[in-house]
Motif scaffolding. Structure first.
Motif, PDB file in Angstrom:
ATOM      1  N   MET A 118      -0.426   0.011   8.214  1.00 45.75           N
ATOM      2  CA  MET A 118      -1.490   0.288   7.248  1.00 45.75           C
ATOM      3  C   MET A 118      -1.392  -0.573   5.990  1.00 45.75           C
ATOM      4  N   LEU A 119      -0.180  -0.951   5.578  1.00 50.36           N
ATOM      5  CA  LEU A 119      -0.017  -1.709   4.336  1.00 50.36           C
ATOM      6  C   LEU A 119       0.343  -3.172   4.568  1.00 50.36           C
ATOM      7  N   GLY A 120       0.749  -3.518   5.785  1.00 48.93           N
ATOM      8  CA  GLY A 120       1.062  -4.900   6.082  1.00 48.93           C
ATOM      9  C   GLY A 120       2.433  -5.348   5.638  1.00 48.93           C
ATOM     10  N   ILE A 121       3.287  -4.416   5.211  1.00 47.51           N
ATOM     11  CA  ILE A 121       4.634  -4.781   4.766  1.00 47.51           C
ATOM     12  C   ILE A 121       5.611  -4.682   5.938  1.00 47.51           C
ATOM     13  N   SER A 122       6.795  -5.250   5.752  1.00 51.23           N
ATOM     14  CA  SER A 122       7.825  -5.217   6.790  1.00 51.23           C
ATOM     15  C   SER A 122       8.896  -4.197   6.444  1.00 51.23           C
TER      16      SER A 122
END
Length: 397
Positions: free
Chosen positions: A191-195
């Motif tokens: 949902m946020l595109g972070i790793s």
């Protein structure tokens, strides 16, 4: 808790709906939960909702007092103090037991509170899937402050990412693939595109941190922190070499690790509310109560119910060699308020706050629930029962 709605829900329930509900959660997140998800949500009547919100706001008022940092300066173990603490936590979670008052009405009693994130992404998935697979009355919501699925994620994105590109923000945990909360990490990534990055994978150059993303060394400018530092300390020897986070680093913390300790059981003796059980630091009690059976002993620095002594005796207290790290708390009597096909259940409700930078007060946004039929609340204590486990609440509007 609301007899007509509880009866209607129990009557509409089928094992097939429940399996479809679980499959929907796994589909959205990419993996199945590593813990038990309850067969039911919790329906909260308006009268209990108002008490929960009042209790939370009374606790927030304590947090906003001038001198709060001075009041809680001893909350942070010196060896776990991280530099560059900011002015307020970005996340606050407040856990209440559902109890009954003398007149029979339902009321909350504070159990735990933390300046730490919770399963933001997973709770959205669970609540939405409950609404898709079961009939949830239209005048009930899992959100507060007029949020919906879209605006909720917009708020999370603003607080966690700020104005940074997602690749420069990481969710940091220790051995994330082994954590029971890994389903939340995976949904957060989506949902946020972070790793999601393990602490052992960080690369340090001077004060700067990096990680490898698709084989490319990528700067870490902001850490969405999910590391519990006292747990990290216990695992340190098994982890091998990893970056020392207790040093000056050129990175922003969301939220800063020190708030985990400031907003914790350490606060409870300072909160005076009808919805907070009387609590004392063990080393500050001049005389122990004669009715110790009505109290519980809690270690200040623990997580997920670890180390809690439910049956307090003078002998148990005499064994404690660090009384300054324990609180004695009036025992809370959970009410078996949820009627299920396999017997009554008790529950805890977690009220979830987000505090954006620049806001005067934190904002109540969402919730989490735990349903149990044992003495202890938590997914680790309900391995044999049904209609227990992690859940969410729908609040009457």
């Amino acid at each position: 808790m609301i007899p007509s709605i509880r009866t209607a829900y129990n009557q509409q329930f089928t094992p097939e709906k429940y399996e479809a509900f679980l499959a929907g959660i796994a589909s959205d997140a990419g993996i199945a939960p590593a813990f038990r998800v309850a067969e039911t949500p919790v329906f909260i009547p308006a009268s209990l909702t108002s008490k929960l919100v009042q209790a939370c706001e009374e606790i927030i008022d304590v947090l906003l007092r001038p001198g709060f940092k001075t009041l809680t300066q001893n909350a942070i173990p010196q060896r776990l103090n991280v530099p560059n603490e900011n002015e307020h936590p970005h996340f606050i979670v407040i856990d209440f037991a559902v109890t009954r008052e003398e007149d029979g009405s339902l009321a909350p009693q504070l159990i735990e509170l933390q300046g730490f994130p919770t399963m933001f992404a997973f709770q959205e998935v669970m609540a939405r899937r409950f609404k898709e697979h079961f009939e949830i009355p239209a005048n009930f919501s899992n959100y507060f402050n007029n949020l919906d699925d879209t605006s909720y994620y917009d708020l999370l994105r603003t607080v966690i990412l700020g104005d940074l590109p997602p690749e420069e923000v990481i969710l940091l945990e220790v051995k994330p693939a082994e954590q029971k909360t890994r389903i939340d990490f995976q949904r957060t990534e989506k949902m946020l595109g972070i790793s999601t990055v393990c602490l052992t994978e960080l690369i340090q150059e001077g004060k700067k941190l990096y990680y490898l993303k698709d084989g490319k060394k990528t700067p870490v400018r902001r850490i969405f922190n999910r590391v519990i530092f006292d747990d990290l300390e216990k695992q340190a020897e098994q982890l091998g070499d990893f970056v020392n986070l207790f040093q000056e680093l050129d990175v922003e913390w969301i939220t800063h690790p020190n708030w985990f300790y400031r907003i914790s059981k350490f606060m409870m003796p300072f909160i005076h509310s009808d919805y907070v059980p009387k609590s004392w630091f063990l080393h500050q009690l001049p005389v122990l109560p004669t009715d110790l059976e009505n109290y519980v002993l809690k270690p200040l620095f623990s997580f997920a119910g670890k180390g809690v002594l439910l049956d307090v005796t003078q002998e148990e207290i005499n064994k404690i060699n660090d009384p300054e790290n324990w609180i004695l708390q009036r025992k809370v009597q959970y009410a078996p308020a949820i009627i299920t096909p396999t017997g009554p259940a008790i529950c805890e409700i977690r009220m979830i706050y987000i505090w954006p930078d620049g806001a005067i007060r934190p904002m109540l946004v969402h919730n989490l629930a735990r349903i149990s039929k044992s003495r202890m609340i938590g997914v680790a204590f309900n391995t044999q029962d049904t209609w227990v486990g992690g859940s969410c609440c729908f609040f009457e509007r």
